[in-house]
Every structure is written in structure tokens, then in C-alpha cells.
Design a protein around this motif. Structure first.
Motif, mmCIF file in Angstrom:
data_model
loop_
_atom_site.group_PDB
_atom_site.id
_atom_site.type_symbol
_atom_site.label_atom_id
_atom_site.label_comp_id
_atom_site.label_asym_id
_atom_site.label_seq_id
_atom_site.Cartn_x
_atom_site.Cartn_y
_atom_site.Cartn_z
ATOM 1 N N UNK A 35 0.846 -1.185 0.000
ATOM 2 C CA UNK A 35 0.000 0.000 0.000
ATOM 3 C C UNK A 35 0.884 1.239 0.000
ATOM 4 N N UNK A 42 -5.618 8.497 2.390
ATOM 5 C CA UNK A 42 -5.953 7.092 2.474
ATOM 6 C C UNK A 42 -4.798 6.199 2.036
ATOM 7 N N UNK A 102 -7.822 -11.826 7.491
ATOM 8 C CA UNK A 102 -7.512 -10.510 8.027
ATOM 9 C C UNK A 102 -6.105 -10.126 7.607
ATOM 10 N N UNK A 103 -5.922 -8.882 7.209
ATOM 11 C CA UNK A 103 -4.603 -8.420 6.785
ATOM 12 C C UNK A 103 -3.816 -7.890 7.984
ATOM 13 N N UNK A 105 -0.284 -5.817 9.082
ATOM 14 C CA UNK A 105 0.574 -4.814 8.459
ATOM 15 C C UNK A 105 1.949 -4.731 9.103
ATOM 16 N N UNK B 31 -18.050 -7.440 2.123
ATOM 17 C CA UNK B 31 -17.847 -8.673 2.877
ATOM 18 C C UNK B 31 -17.731 -8.366 4.371
ATOM 19 N N UNK B 32 -16.927 -7.360 4.663
ATOM 20 C CA UNK B 32 -16.729 -6.973 6.062
ATOM 21 C C UNK B 32 -16.109 -5.587 6.140
ATOM 22 N N UNK B 34 -13.350 -3.230 8.676
ATOM 23 C CA UNK B 34 -12.294 -3.381 9.676
ATOM 24 C C UNK B 34 -11.863 -2.012 10.181
ATOM 25 N N UNK B 36 -8.804 0.020 12.145
ATOM 26 C CA UNK B 36 -7.382 -0.064 12.462
ATOM 27 C C UNK B 36 -6.972 1.145 13.289
ATOM 28 N N UNK B 44 -0.129 -0.424 10.762
ATOM 29 C CA UNK B 44 -1.506 -0.484 11.231
ATOM 30 C C UNK B 44 -1.705 -1.659 12.171
ATOM 31 N N UNK B 46 -4.764 -3.925 13.723
ATOM 32 C CA UNK B 46 -6.181 -4.221 13.586
ATOM 33 C C UNK B 46 -6.863 -4.178 14.949
ATOM 34 N N UNK B 49 -12.886 -6.372 13.485
ATOM 35 C CA UNK B 49 -13.357 -6.745 12.163
ATOM 36 C C UNK B 49 -14.810 -7.182 12.302
ATOM 37 N N UNK B 51 -18.059 -8.713 10.280
ATOM 38 C CA UNK B 51 -18.553 -9.343 9.059
ATOM 39 C C UNK B 51 -19.852 -8.676 8.635
ATOM 40 N N UNK B 89 -8.360 4.263 11.413
ATOM 41 C CA UNK B 89 -8.707 4.048 10.013
ATOM 42 C C UNK B 89 -9.815 3.008 9.894
ATOM 43 N N UNK B 93 -13.988 -4.314 2.876
ATOM 44 C CA UNK B 93 -13.650 -5.329 1.873
ATOM 45 C C UNK B 93 -14.887 -5.448 0.987
ATOM 46 N N UNK B 101 -9.095 -7.247 -1.187
ATOM 47 C CA UNK B 101 -8.739 -5.846 -1.313
ATOM 48 C C UNK B 101 -9.460 -5.015 -0.267
ATOM 49 N N UNK B 102 -8.706 -4.187 0.435
ATOM 50 C CA UNK B 102 -9.264 -3.269 1.404
ATOM 51 C C UNK B 102 -9.322 -1.866 0.816
ATOM 52 N N UNK B 104 -9.692 1.963 2.018
ATOM 53 C CA UNK B 104 -9.506 2.703 3.260
ATOM 54 C C UNK B 104 -10.120 4.097 3.205
ATOM 55 N N UNK B 105 -10.542 4.587 4.369
ATOM 56 C CA UNK B 105 -10.828 5.993 4.556
ATOM 57 C C UNK B 105 -9.546 6.731 4.914
#
Lengths: 114, 114
Positions: A35, A42, A102-103, A105, B31-32, B34, B36, B44, B46, B49, B51, B89, B93, B101-102, B104-105
Motif C-alpha cells: 500500500x 488514504x 484478516x490483513x 501490516x 464482505x466486512x 475493519x 485499524x 496499522x 487491527x 473486524x 462481518x 482508520x 472489503x 482488497x481493502x 480505506x478511509x
């Protein structure tokens, strides 16, 4: 929880230099991601990999390239760095095929190109 | 195209306050979602999360809710502490983007002062 390592943490280089940002994870995750994040903005996905010898470009166009020769290693290379490449680069990894994956980082590399 | 917005962009509160961070997304087909935490110069972490089938998740003083139909999520922090100071953050997904792929805001920068 995954252990993800990025080196260097900070890098200041001149225009035109070739650089490689390293990312390694020790949990055997099959998926890895890069990323890019500008200050106060973002995170944008620039590259991802689903496994060895698999690489795809992300949503944000990037002049960087990646390789995935080993499961644990996902380096990012800039052949000729420019000031526009100044940013923070974050590596992540995940495991599994379901929507629950879950990712995790790494700490990021802050790149400054003069 | 999925877009994620976080309000407010920055927040400063005295220690002990309960606070709410907001996240909205334009495409409810996810999908979900998350949440951070990002500390300055770091990667980051987590937090929670959720769903798409869930309404909320709790971890300690943190509670995250999800209203998928309206495209909104909130992160509630109870009894805030100076150690909560960080950027929070939100990421989704999205089904259209693929579950790996996430999106982000830009985050909410939180400062909790003693």
C-alpha cells in the motif's frame, strides 16, 4: 498474529536512484500486499500477490514493480526514484481464501526522494 | 466505485470522555469492515473486524457497529485515555473489489489530553 518486517524504516535518496523496499513475513501467509500512503491521506493498494510467482497491480497506478519468488518475501523496486515517489509504503499479508481473512501490516517505510 | 469517508478528520478530547468515530461507505455490498489504529511513523494495528452479517463487535473499551444498509459504521471508545491518541482508520472489503482488497478511509486523528 503475523510478524511482518519492513526495511529500511526510513530512506532519503536522490532522484534517479534505484531502490528496493524489503518486506518479509514469518507466518507462511500466502497473500501479500503493498500500500502507498501520503500524509493525511488514504492507503491505496498498489500491488498484491496471491502466492509465489503471482503478482497483480492494485487500484492505484504505480511505477514500482514487485516480485514474489519466495512465500515470505515480497520486495518492491523503483528503477528510477523521483520526488513524486515520496510517500509511506506499507506491506501487509494475509492467509486463507475465505472472507474472514484478516490483513496484518508491517511498520512501513517512509521514503523521501530529493 | 467504493469510497470510504471518515468524520471527523481530527478530534481532541479530554481524558475520560466517551467518543464516537464515524465511517461511511458508498457501496453497501461488502464482505466486512475493519477498524485499524495507526501510530505516527508506524504500521496499522487491527482493532475490530465486523462481518457483513454482524451488527457489532466489542473488544475491551472499543465497540464497533455496522449498519450495512445505510453504509455506516461507528467506533465507540469508552473512557478515553491519552494512550488512545492515534489515527483510526476504517476499511471495507468490497464485493466488487474482491475479498482480498481493502478500501480505506483517510482516518480520524484522535488526541486525548490529560
Amino acid at each position: 498474529e503475523a510478524d511482518i518486517y519492513q526495511t529500511p524504516r526510513y530512506l532519503v535518496i536522490g532522484t534517479g536512484k534505484k531502490i528496493t523496499l524489503e518486506c518479509s513475513q514469518t507466518m507462511g501467509h500466502d497473500k501479500m500486499y503493498w500500500y502507498q500512503q501520503d500524509p493525511g491521506m488514504e492507503l491505496h493498494l498498489i500491488h498484491y500477490s496471491y502466492g509465489v510467482n503471482s503478482t497483480e497491480k492494485g487500484d492505484l497506478s504505480s511505477e514500482s514493480t514487485v516480485s514474489r519468488i519466495r512465500t515470505e518475501h515480497f520486495p518492491l523496486t523503483l528503477e528510477s526514484a523521483r520526488p513524486s515517489h515520496t510517500s509511506q509504503y506499507l506491506c501487509a499479508s494475509s492467509y486463507g481464501t475465505g472472507v474472514y481473512n484478516e490483513q496484518f501490516f508491517g511498520p512501513g517505510t517512509r521514503l523521501t526522494v530529493l | 466505485k467504493q469510497e470510504v469517508t471518515q468524520i471527523p478528520a481530527a478530534l481532541s478530547v479530554p481524558e475520560g470522555e466517551n467518543l464516537v468515530l464515524n465511517c461511511s461507505f458508498t457501496d453497501s455490498a461488502i464482505y466486512n469492515l475493519q477498524w485499524f489504529r495507526q501510530d505516527p511513523g508506524k504500521g496499522l494495528t487491527s482493532l475490530l473486524l465486523i462481518q457483513s452479517s454482524q451488527r457489532e463487535q466489542t473488544s475491551g473499551r472499543l465497540n464497533a457497529s455496522l449498519d450495512k444498509s445505510s453504509g455506516r459504521s461507528t467506533l465507540y471508545i469508552a473512557a478515553s485515555q491519552p494512550g488512545d491518541s492515534a489515527t483510526y482508520l476504517c476499511a471495507v472489503r468490497s464485493i466488487s473489489g474482491g475479498y482480498n482488497k481493502l478500501i480505506f478511509g483517510a482516518g480520524t486523528r484522535l488526541a486525548v489530553h490529560p
